[in-house]
Design a protein around this motif. Sequence first.
Motif, PDB file in Angstrom:
ATOM      1  N   THR A 133       0.320  -1.415  -0.292  1.00  0.00           N
ATOM      2  CA  THR A 133      -0.038   0.219   0.022  1.00  0.00           C
ATOM      3  C   THR A 133       0.721   1.852  -0.238  1.00  0.00           C
ATOM      4  OG1 THR A 133       0.030  -0.309   2.366  1.00  0.00           O
ATOM      5  CG2 THR A 133      -2.327  -0.714   1.108  1.00  0.00           C
ATOM      6  N   THR A 155       5.077 -15.752   8.294  1.00  0.00           N
ATOM      7  CA  THR A 155       4.167 -15.339   9.236  1.00  0.00           C
ATOM      8  C   THR A 155       3.288 -15.117   8.345  1.00  0.00           C
ATOM      9  OG1 THR A 155       5.970 -14.138  10.290  1.00  0.00           O
ATOM     10  CG2 THR A 155       4.298 -13.599  10.545  1.00  0.00           C
ATOM     11  N   ASP A 195       0.108 -12.945   6.703  1.00  0.00           N
ATOM     12  CA  ASP A 195      -0.618 -11.296   7.094  1.00  0.00           C
ATOM     13  C   ASP A 195      -0.722 -10.906   7.771  1.00  0.00           C
ATOM     14  OD1 ASP A 195      -2.779 -12.200   5.842  1.00  0.00           O
ATOM     15  OD2 ASP A 195      -2.596 -11.379   3.714  1.00  0.00           O
ATOM     16  N   LYS A 196      -2.116  -9.833   7.557  1.00  0.00           N
ATOM     17  CA  LYS A 196      -2.556  -8.425   9.211  1.00  0.00           C
ATOM     18  C   LYS A 196      -3.945  -9.450   8.835  1.00  0.00           C
ATOM     19  CE  LYS A 196      -3.404  -4.719   5.654  1.00  0.00           C
ATOM     20  NZ  LYS A 196      -3.566  -5.071   4.948  1.00  0.00           N
ATOM     21  N   ASN A 197      -4.002 -10.154   7.258  1.00  0.00           N
ATOM     22  CA  ASN A 197      -5.621 -10.654   7.496  1.00  0.00           C
ATOM     23  C   ASN A 197      -5.978 -12.585   7.609  1.00  0.00           C
ATOM     24  OD1 ASN A 197      -6.354  -8.218   6.615  1.00  0.00           O
ATOM     25  ND2 ASN A 197      -6.237  -8.731   4.313  1.00  0.00           N
ATOM     26  N   ASN A 198      -4.541 -12.665   8.737  1.00  0.00           N
ATOM     27  CA  ASN A 198      -4.375 -13.920   8.902  1.00  0.00           C
ATOM     28  C   ASN A 198      -4.312 -14.850   7.661  1.00  0.00           C
ATOM     29  OD1 ASN A 198      -3.569 -15.622  10.969  1.00  0.00           O
ATOM     30  ND2 ASN A 198      -5.910 -16.007  10.937  1.00  0.00           N
ATOM     31  N   GLU A 199      -3.768 -14.148   6.707  1.00  0.00           N
ATOM     32  CA  GLU A 199      -3.323 -15.188   5.565  1.00  0.00           C
ATOM     33  C   GLU A 199      -2.558 -15.438   5.123  1.00  0.00           C
ATOM     34  OE1 GLU A 199      -5.835 -13.656   2.306  1.00  0.00           O
ATOM     35  OE2 GLU A 199      -7.916 -13.780   2.895  1.00  0.00           O
ATOM     36  N   GLN A 213       0.488 -15.855   2.716  1.00  0.00           N
ATOM     37  CA  GLN A 213       0.572 -15.821   1.054  1.00  0.00           C
ATOM     38  C   GLN A 213       1.874 -16.351   0.661  1.00  0.00           C
ATOM     39  OE1 GLN A 213      -1.308 -13.809  -0.369  1.00  0.00           O
ATOM     40  NE2 GLN A 213      -2.456 -12.730   1.517  1.00  0.00           N
ATOM     41  N   ASP A 245       4.804 -13.907   0.133  1.00  0.00           N
ATOM     42  CA  ASP A 245       6.435 -13.843   0.886  1.00  0.00           C
ATOM     43  C   ASP A 245       6.922 -14.778   1.373  1.00  0.00           C
ATOM     44  OD1 ASP A 245       4.701 -11.461   2.115  1.00  0.00           O
ATOM     45  OD2 ASP A 245       3.366 -12.399   3.191  1.00  0.00           O
TER      46      ASP A 245
END
Length: 378
Positions: free
Chosen positions: A278, A305, A307-311, A313, A316
């Motif tokens: 972003t 780890t 991401d912020k939406n618990n997904e 990736q 990553d």
Amino acid sequence: MSDPQRLASLFQRYRERLDLTKAQLAQRAGVSASFVTYIEKGQRRPSLEMLTRLMQALDLTASEKRELLRAAGYQPTEELMPRLGDITELLRDLPLPEREELTEEFFRLISRWRELRRKRVRRAVIPIAGWQPRLLSPEQLGKMLRPALEETALAGLSEVVLVLAPGKAVPTLKLPRGLKVRTVVQEPQLGLGHAILTTQGAVGDEPFAVILPDDILLGEGRQCLRQMLALYEEYRCSVLAVTGVEGAADFKNYGIAQLGKPLRENVYLVKELREKPTTGRHTGLTIVGRYVLTPQIFEALQATTPDKNNELQLTDALNLLSRRQRIGAFVYTEKLFRVTPIKILLEQLIETLDESQPERLEQAMQITRKALQELTAL
Ligand code: G1P
């Protein structure tokens, strides 16, 4: 089905062409003379091993060999593939020391075969457990998957692993010849990386391809995966596809790639990847949904780890993997049709909701309708 009469007459013709008696041919091939007589009377079907020896003694051309193999009831390609039964029969006839030596050789071959198999890409994983595919019926999903399946077959792969959402029926598929399908279910919906991790049991310790079917490659672009597989063969590393995008608008919706050293025209080493950033400068390159991955991606996914939406990736995990192994990027330059996620369309629609400007609202509705039509017409 064997055809003993045809076998007998072909056999006799080839023998007489060489001016050999039955006994002479038998001696040349290391079989008994009565065995040759039985074949020529149509009373005996030779084993593949025996037939191979006889064919060598008859100096046949490749097409004559195929004809003879067929008449004896064997697939012509079997000539190249000794069956386990033939090998065992052969070994049993040998004195012990030679038998031991050949058995060892045989096991060396088997482990070489396993190794070769481990290194070859045979499968494509196609995740369809996300929000969009959940909205589609099995028939619609089947239609949507058609280009991806064709690409898989064009790339010479033999198996597709579909990642389905729980409770979702298997799509109605029209499979290209020679392509098998396996399905796995992604229980919690925790992102693309998690979907890939779900296939670990089905994929095993082998490299594999990933196709995200909402990126549709057109025309010559359908060869993309095939080209990426050739790159994998050459560099023995994971390869992903990237494409140039003008303007910054799209960057928050895709994975972004920063490339390093060029390996050859349109192929680079990956320096860094970022998933839907972003902030920050954009590089002009987004990740296209085509990957060839080494099996070490599974360890990388486990170490990633959420991401912020618990997904979890995939981008990553690839970033993590790039610290251990090099990763190649193939710059895709052909036509690309991206099915815009409905969430993005709705966001765009909501952004334009402004009662004072009804024409803009109408325009946004039209964009959404068109995109939905394209999605279901695939
Ligand atoms: C995925 C990847 C993203 C890539 C995109 C291509 O995102 O995570 O890096 O750019 O596919 O379509 P998704 O479409 O699952 O949000």
